[in-house]
Design a protein around this motif. Structure first.
Motif, PDB file in Angstrom:
ATOM      1  N   ASN A  55       0.861  -1.173   0.000  1.00  0.00           N
ATOM      2  CA  ASN A  55       0.000   0.000   0.000  1.00  0.00           C
ATOM      3  C   ASN A  55       0.902   1.229   0.000  1.00  0.00           C
ATOM      4  OD1 ASN A  55      -1.814   2.037   0.379  1.00  0.00           O
ATOM      5  ND2 ASN A  55      -2.765   1.150   2.200  1.00  0.00           N
ATOM      6  N   ILE A  56       1.097   1.813  -1.148  1.00  0.00           N
ATOM      7  CA  ILE A  56       2.037   2.919  -1.291  1.00  0.00           C
ATOM      8  C   ILE A  56       1.555   4.149  -0.521  1.00  0.00           C
ATOM      9  CG2 ILE A  56       3.132   4.489  -2.945  1.00  0.00           C
ATOM     10  CD1 ILE A  56       3.173   2.163  -4.874  1.00  0.00           C
ATOM     11  N   TYR A  61       2.551   8.202   3.868  1.00  0.00           N
ATOM     12  CA  TYR A  61       2.085   8.910   5.049  1.00  0.00           C
ATOM     13  C   TYR A  61       2.779   8.479   6.331  1.00  0.00           C
ATOM     14  CZ  TYR A  61      -1.498  10.795   2.063  1.00  0.00           C
ATOM     15  OH  TYR A  61      -2.144  11.445   1.057  1.00  0.00           O
ATOM     16  N   LYS A  62       3.448   7.341   6.328  1.00  0.00           N
ATOM     17  CA  LYS A  62       4.112   6.874   7.538  1.00  0.00           C
ATOM     18  C   LYS A  62       5.589   7.214   7.568  1.00  0.00           C
ATOM     19  CE  LYS A  62       0.951   3.198   8.625  1.00  0.00           C
ATOM     20  NZ  LYS A  62       0.770   1.797   8.934  1.00  0.00           N
TER      21      LYS A  62
END
Length: 114
Positions: A55-56, A61-62
């Protein structure tokens, strides 16, 4: 340092993700060819396979600031137990330092110039 090939494939994958397209070797190759960049032929396939089940959006976002990795025994952030469990360990460290300072006080009248 990343090579031109790696950067080209990374940016191509991000462009595909941004346009909500599936990241595939053929699409990465098409973007690289359109940009008139020469890359080693194994890079687009490598990136496509590596990002196939990732999940790009969550990767983007992380991303956080660089720094040391968390301790191996650290619990998840939402668990309230680690704060109470960590307190005794910190107290032990403080006590150890105090004991060491007492020992060093005994040796104060002995020095290299006495």
């Amino acid at each position: 340092m990343a090579s031109v090939s790696e950067l080209s494939c990374s940016l191509s994958a991000l462009m595909l993700h941004d346009n909500e397209l599936t990241i595939m070797e053929e699409k990465i190759n098409a973007l690289i060819k359109a940009a008139n960049i020469n890359v080693e032929p194994f890079w687009p396939g490598l990136f496509a396979r590596a990002l196939a089940n990732v999940n790009i959006g969550s990767l983007i976002y992380k991303v956080g600031p660089g720094g040391p990795a968390p301790a191996a025994d650290a619990a998840p952030a939402g668990d309230p137990t680690p704060s109470t469990a960590a307190a005794p360990a910190q107290e032990k460290k403080v006590e150890t330092k105090k004991e060491e300072s007492k020992e060093s006080d005994d040796d104060m009248d002995f020095g290299p110039f006495d």
